[in-house]
Enzyme design. Sequence first.
Site, mmCIF file in Angstrom:
data_model
loop_
_atom_site.group_PDB
_atom_site.id
_atom_site.type_symbol
_atom_site.label_atom_id
_atom_site.label_comp_id
_atom_site.label_asym_id
_atom_site.label_seq_id
_atom_site.Cartn_x
_atom_site.Cartn_y
_atom_site.Cartn_z
ATOM 1 N N THR A 14 0.833 -1.328 -0.034
ATOM 2 C CA THR A 14 0.012 0.070 0.087
ATOM 3 C C THR A 14 0.843 1.456 -0.024
ATOM 4 O O THR A 14 0.267 2.173 -0.416
ATOM 5 C CB THR A 14 -0.929 0.096 1.131
ATOM 6 O OG1 THR A 14 -1.609 -1.114 1.122
ATOM 7 C CG2 THR A 14 -2.007 1.347 1.330
ATOM 8 N N TYR A 27 -7.935 0.201 -4.293
ATOM 9 C CA TYR A 27 -6.861 0.910 -4.796
ATOM 10 C C TYR A 27 -5.935 -0.078 -5.141
ATOM 11 O O TYR A 27 -6.116 -1.514 -5.196
ATOM 12 C CB TYR A 27 -5.971 1.659 -3.974
ATOM 13 C CG TYR A 27 -5.429 0.916 -2.604
ATOM 14 C CD1 TYR A 27 -4.192 0.245 -2.516
ATOM 15 C CD2 TYR A 27 -6.267 0.719 -1.613
ATOM 16 C CE1 TYR A 27 -3.779 -0.310 -1.615
ATOM 17 C CE2 TYR A 27 -6.067 -0.078 -0.395
ATOM 18 C CZ TYR A 27 -4.467 -0.650 -0.590
ATOM 19 O OH TYR A 27 -4.087 -1.675 0.570
ATOM 20 N N THR A 93 1.133 -4.570 4.377
ATOM 21 C CA THR A 93 1.021 -4.593 5.833
ATOM 22 C C THR A 93 0.348 -5.983 6.246
ATOM 23 O O THR A 93 0.451 -6.720 7.210
ATOM 24 C CB THR A 93 0.158 -3.539 6.001
ATOM 25 O OG1 THR A 93 -1.510 -3.563 5.748
ATOM 26 C CG2 THR A 93 0.659 -2.175 6.287
ATOM 27 N N ASP A 94 -0.073 -6.618 5.093
ATOM 28 C CA ASP A 94 -1.107 -7.980 5.483
ATOM 29 C C ASP A 94 -0.088 -9.094 6.067
ATOM 30 O O ASP A 94 -0.597 -9.986 6.783
ATOM 31 C CB ASP A 94 -1.474 -8.514 4.124
ATOM 32 C CG ASP A 94 -3.132 -7.584 3.690
ATOM 33 O OD1 ASP A 94 -3.207 -6.739 4.655
ATOM 34 O OD2 ASP A 94 -3.593 -7.672 2.683
ATOM 35 N N LYS A 166 -0.474 -7.352 12.953
ATOM 36 C CA LYS A 166 -1.673 -6.349 12.406
ATOM 37 C C LYS A 166 -2.924 -6.681 12.954
ATOM 38 O O LYS A 166 -3.348 -8.060 13.019
ATOM 39 C CB LYS A 166 -1.749 -6.513 10.982
ATOM 40 C CG LYS A 166 -2.707 -5.670 10.212
ATOM 41 C CD LYS A 166 -2.744 -5.639 8.916
ATOM 42 C CE LYS A 166 -3.540 -4.746 8.001
ATOM 43 N NZ LYS A 166 -3.689 -4.837 6.542
ATOM 44 N N GLU A 284 -0.700 -32.703 28.936
ATOM 45 C CA GLU A 284 -0.848 -33.758 27.833
ATOM 46 C C GLU A 284 0.187 -33.452 26.642
ATOM 47 O O GLU A 284 0.298 -34.528 25.959
ATOM 48 C CB GLU A 284 -2.335 -33.647 27.337
ATOM 49 C CG GLU A 284 -3.234 -34.235 28.481
ATOM 50 C CD GLU A 284 -3.712 -32.927 29.376
ATOM 51 O OE1 GLU A 284 -3.065 -31.905 29.197
ATOM 52 O OE2 GLU A 284 -4.549 -33.234 30.462
#
Length: 326
Positions: A14, A27, A93-94, A166, A284
């Site tokens: 971005t 965008y 950013t993802d 994020k 466990e």
Amino acid sequence: MKNPCIRVLATGGTIAGKAGSATRHDYRPGQIGIDDLLSEAESLGMAVTLSGVQIANIGSEDIGPAVWSPLHAATVAAVADPAVDGVIITHGTDTVEETALLLDLTLPTAKPVVMVGAMRPADAVGSDGLRNLANAVRVASDPGAAGRGVLVVMGDRVFAARDVRKVRTRGTDAFRGFPRESIGLVTPSALDWFGAPWRMGEAARFVWPDQWPEVPVLPIWAGIEPDYVTRLTGPDTRGVVVAGVGEGNMPEPVRQVLRELAVRGVAVVRASRIDEGLVDREPEDDANGFLAARALNPPKARILLQLMLASGVSVRAAMQAEFDRR
């Protein structure tokens, strides 16, 4: 005194995106090249010398090993260059938290390496890209940024790669750190650190893998059937990261299938789908042959597990120690 020399490695996102309108919601990421980004940064009059390399120009949802490899090589070369004082990587950013941890584990800590992105494209009202880039320049120019591992700069805050995630899809304050919050505050004119560096002079913790082991992430939801695990895994699967409910929990039938995989030598890691999900070992786990991700979320736990498997780390105690140190 000469200005700090900063190498900027661009991958798109971005911060390099445009919408064609100041008010459009949609965008296209990766529309601005490195030369234009550097020209924008240089127009701010900051006392630095910038040089740039375009590694890719895509949205970070499309970033993976094909981009990671040249990015890692370019970062290694920049860190080794005596003329370079710090490195900035522009990134969407993802998936920036995954790339940040990957580089954090495979780079030495001799010089600042700072990742930066934006939540709004360059031509949007209130775009945050140029300010974030100026903040990244401030951090990468500071000798005190070395020894902190790879850093992520977003929204006037500095995060360590091990903590950053994020947490929002809207707004410029979209990142948070867990379990440690931001480690510094930054503006284009000031930088304040919360504590001293903790990794001074460390070498890379893992070598760069020649091949990436197959490690799927298994999401857990109410009503999941155990045959979903079978459909998700195959003969080449080396590990599974469970995005469990609560503290890495899963239905007992699913646990039984994963226990069988662990017996066959598949590394099974319990993580949590909860944003602030700290997953401790439970009694466990020893009997099941499972690992606990501690503070790493499922995508980050997958990165660490892949690096360990690629490096030949297979003893569960040693693997658990790596998760415990995050």
